[in-house]
Design a protein around this motif. Structure first.
Motif, PDB file in Angstrom:
ATOM      1  N   ALA A  23      37.892  32.267  35.545  1.00 46.42           N
ATOM      2  CA  ALA A  23      39.124  32.437  35.777  1.00 46.42           C
ATOM      3  C   ALA A  23      40.185  32.550  35.072  1.00 46.42           C
ATOM      4  O   ALA A  23      40.708  31.215  35.071  1.00 46.42           O
ATOM      5  N   ALA A  24      40.940  33.353  35.415  1.00 46.84           N
ATOM      6  CA  ALA A  24      42.468  33.237  35.061  1.00 46.84           C
ATOM      7  C   ALA A  24      43.692  33.961  35.502  1.00 46.84           C
ATOM      8  O   ALA A  24      43.450  34.105  36.350  1.00 46.84           O
ATOM      9  N   SER A  25      45.235  32.268  34.934  1.00 47.99           N
ATOM     10  CA  SER A  25      46.281  32.829  36.106  1.00 47.99           C
ATOM     11  C   SER A  25      47.449  33.002  35.343  1.00 47.99           C
ATOM     12  O   SER A  25      47.728  33.045  34.064  1.00 47.99           O
ATOM     13  N   GLY A  26      48.365  33.845  35.525  1.00 48.29           N
ATOM     14  CA  GLY A  26      49.801  33.438  35.313  1.00 48.29           C
ATOM     15  C   GLY A  26      50.069  34.220  34.411  1.00 48.29           C
ATOM     16  O   GLY A  26      51.222  34.344  34.080  1.00 48.29           O
ATOM     17  N   SER A  27      49.243  35.493  34.589  1.00 52.37           N
ATOM     18  CA  SER A  27      49.476  37.173  34.062  1.00 52.37           C
ATOM     19  C   SER A  27      49.417  38.159  34.363  1.00 52.37           C
ATOM     20  O   SER A  27      48.027  38.530  35.104  1.00 52.37           O
ATOM     21  N   ILE A  28      49.622  39.524  33.429  1.00 53.08           N
ATOM     22  CA  ILE A  28      48.542  40.451  34.059  1.00 53.08           C
ATOM     23  C   ILE A  28      47.607  40.649  33.546  1.00 53.08           C
ATOM     24  O   ILE A  28      47.475  40.408  32.069  1.00 53.08           O
ATOM     25  N   PHE A  29      46.664  40.163  34.672  1.00 54.85           N
ATOM     26  CA  PHE A  29      45.225  39.983  33.811  1.00 54.85           C
ATOM     27  C   PHE A  29      44.714  41.370  33.518  1.00 54.85           C
ATOM     28  O   PHE A  29      43.989  41.171  31.874  1.00 54.85           O
ATOM     29  N   SER A  30      44.798  42.678  34.131  1.00 56.27           N
ATOM     30  CA  SER A  30      44.213  43.525  33.680  1.00 56.27           C
ATOM     31  C   SER A  30      44.633  44.406  32.288  1.00 56.27           C
ATOM     32  O   SER A  30      43.782  44.867  31.793  1.00 56.27           O
ATOM     33  N   ILE A  31      45.330  43.501  31.570  1.00 60.50           N
ATOM     34  CA  ILE A  31      45.959  44.296  30.556  1.00 60.50           C
ATOM     35  C   ILE A  31      45.293  44.175  29.196  1.00 60.50           C
ATOM     36  O   ILE A  31      45.112  43.776  28.068  1.00 60.50           O
ATOM     37  N   ILE A  51      34.985  42.367  26.031  1.00 60.15           N
ATOM     38  CA  ILE A  51      35.861  43.706  27.133  1.00 60.15           C
ATOM     39  C   ILE A  51      37.654  44.159  26.623  1.00 60.15           C
ATOM     40  O   ILE A  51      38.113  42.692  27.076  1.00 60.15           O
ATOM     41  N   THR A  52      37.341  44.932  26.828  1.00 63.09           N
ATOM     42  CA  THR A  52      38.570  45.463  26.747  1.00 63.09           C
ATOM     43  C   THR A  52      39.642  46.041  28.094  1.00 63.09           C
ATOM     44  O   THR A  52      38.571  45.996  28.675  1.00 63.09           O
ATOM     45  N   SER A  53      40.671  46.408  27.898  1.00 64.32           N
ATOM     46  CA  SER A  53      41.192  46.437  29.843  1.00 64.32           C
ATOM     47  C   SER A  53      40.205  48.025  30.207  1.00 64.32           C
ATOM     48  O   SER A  53      40.587  48.426  30.658  1.00 64.32           O
ATOM     49  N   GLY A  54      40.697  48.742  28.958  1.00 69.16           N
ATOM     50  CA  GLY A  54      39.930  50.372  29.146  1.00 69.16           C
ATOM     51  C   GLY A  54      38.153  50.415  29.086  1.00 69.16           C
ATOM     52  O   GLY A  54      37.509  50.532  29.734  1.00 69.16           O
ATOM     53  N   GLY A  55      37.282  48.625  29.502  1.00 74.32           N
ATOM     54  CA  GLY A  55      35.655  48.080  29.592  1.00 74.32           C
ATOM     55  C   GLY A  55      35.145  48.185  28.396  1.00 74.32           C
ATOM     56  O   GLY A  55      33.709  48.821  28.114  1.00 74.32           O
ATOM     57  N   ILE A  56      35.830  48.329  27.193  1.00 71.13           N
ATOM     58  CA  ILE A  56      34.982  48.621  25.854  1.00 71.13           C
ATOM     59  C   ILE A  56      34.162  47.125  25.985  1.00 71.13           C
ATOM     60  O   ILE A  56      35.252  46.223  25.363  1.00 71.13           O
ATOM     61  N   ASP A  72      36.823  41.759  36.229  1.00 70.46           N
ATOM     62  CA  ASP A  72      37.156  41.627  37.787  1.00 70.46           C
ATOM     63  C   ASP A  72      38.443  41.654  37.630  1.00 70.46           C
ATOM     64  O   ASP A  72      38.869  40.575  38.061  1.00 70.46           O
ATOM     65  N   ASN A  73      39.246  43.044  37.948  1.00 75.58           N
ATOM     66  CA  ASN A  73      40.357  42.881  37.452  1.00 75.58           C
ATOM     67  C   ASN A  73      41.199  41.761  38.630  1.00 75.58           C
ATOM     68  O   ASN A  73      42.006  42.268  39.185  1.00 75.58           O
ATOM     69  N   THR A  74      40.533  42.315  40.326  1.00 77.65           N
ATOM     70  CA  THR A  74      41.260  42.417  40.869  1.00 77.65           C
ATOM     71  C   THR A  74      40.687  40.567  41.416  1.00 77.65           C
ATOM     72  O   THR A  74      41.712  40.127  42.118  1.00 77.65           O
ATOM     73  N   LYS A  75      39.950  39.798  40.676  1.00 77.90           N
ATOM     74  CA  LYS A  75      39.890  38.614  41.374  1.00 77.90           C
ATOM     75  C   LYS A  75      40.326  37.977  39.973  1.00 77.90           C
ATOM     76  O   LYS A  75      40.246  36.717  39.492  1.00 77.90           O
ATOM     77  N   ASN A  76      40.948  38.864  38.376  1.00 77.15           N
ATOM     78  CA  ASN A  76      40.889  37.931  37.372  1.00 77.15           C
ATOM     79  C   ASN A  76      40.108  37.475  36.718  1.00 77.15           C
ATOM     80  O   ASN A  76      40.317  35.618  36.514  1.00 77.15           O
ATOM     81  N   THR A  77      38.473  37.515  37.058  1.00 77.77           N
ATOM     82  CA  THR A  77      37.505  37.352  36.471  1.00 77.77           C
ATOM     83  C   THR A  77      36.873  37.986  35.436  1.00 77.77           C
ATOM     84  O   THR A  77      37.109  39.017  35.621  1.00 77.77           O
ATOM     85  N   VAL A  78      36.339  36.329  34.486  1.00 76.96           N
ATOM     86  CA  VAL A  78      35.477  37.544  33.459  1.00 76.96           C
ATOM     87  C   VAL A  78      34.364  36.805  33.248  1.00 76.96           C
ATOM     88  O   VAL A  78      34.435  35.034  33.449  1.00 76.96           O
ATOM     89  N   SER A  79      33.085  37.416  33.775  1.00 81.67           N
ATOM     90  CA  SER A  79      31.837  37.043  33.247  1.00 81.67           C
ATOM     91  C   SER A  79      30.881  37.082  31.951  1.00 81.67           C
ATOM     92  O   SER A  79      30.930  38.055  31.751  1.00 81.67           O
ATOM     93  N   LEU A  80      30.285  35.903  31.904  1.00 84.08           N
ATOM     94  CA  LEU A  80      29.010  36.293  30.940  1.00 84.08           C
ATOM     95  C   LEU A  80      27.264  35.429  31.358  1.00 84.08           C
ATOM     96  O   LEU A  80      27.566  34.984  31.758  1.00 84.08           O
ATOM     97  N   GLU A  81      26.976  36.432  31.435  1.00 82.90           N
ATOM     98  CA  GLU A  81      25.824  36.450  32.198  1.00 82.90           C
ATOM     99  C   GLU A  81      24.899  36.348  30.665  1.00 82.90           C
ATOM    100  O   GLU A  81      24.642  37.610  30.091  1.00 82.90           O
TER     101      GLU A  81
END
Length: 117
Positions: A23-31, A51-56, A72-81
């Motif tokens: 979970a990320a906080s504090g800045s513009i996660f999507s970039i 994973i880049t902002s463009g999904g690469i 998930d840029n709406t939730k500011n999260t990144v996951s690793l399955e």
């Protein structure tokens, strides 16, 4: 500034699965390019996936076909399955955030993954 908090580590048997979340906080996660790194005892920290902002996507060869990174840029999260885990996947897993072109990277505190029978 970006604050990162990992969760989801634990002990699993070989062949098992785990899902790590950051979970990320504090800045513009999507970039940010978001990534997972790991460090095993006595070894250097290595990139597992990012994973880049463009999904690469980019994966360490040894985890291709077993691990999947997503964001998930709406939730500011990144996951690793992580599936079909192996003892050599045992390490502390760290979440990383970095803006393209910047020298500054942000790290979480890490979460332990242990694969053992």
């Amino acid at each position: 500034q970006v604050q990162l908090v990992e969760s989801g580590g634990g002990l699993v048997q070989p062949g098992g699965s785990l899902r790590l979340s950051c979970a990320a906080s504090g800045s513009i996660f999507s970039i940010y390019t978001m990534g997972w790194h790991r460090q095993a005892p006595g070894k250097q920290r290595e990139l597992v996936a990012n994973i880049t902002s463009g999904g690469i996507l980019n994966y360490l060869d040894s985890v291709k076909g077993r691990f999947t990174i997503s964001r998930d840029n709406t939730k500011n999260t990144v996951s690793l399955e992580m599936n079909n885990l192996k003892p050599e996947d045992t390490a502390v897993y760290y979440c990383k955030a970095k803006r393209p072109g910047s020298l500054i990277a942000y790290w979480g505190r890490g979460t332990q993954v242990t694969v053992s029978s």
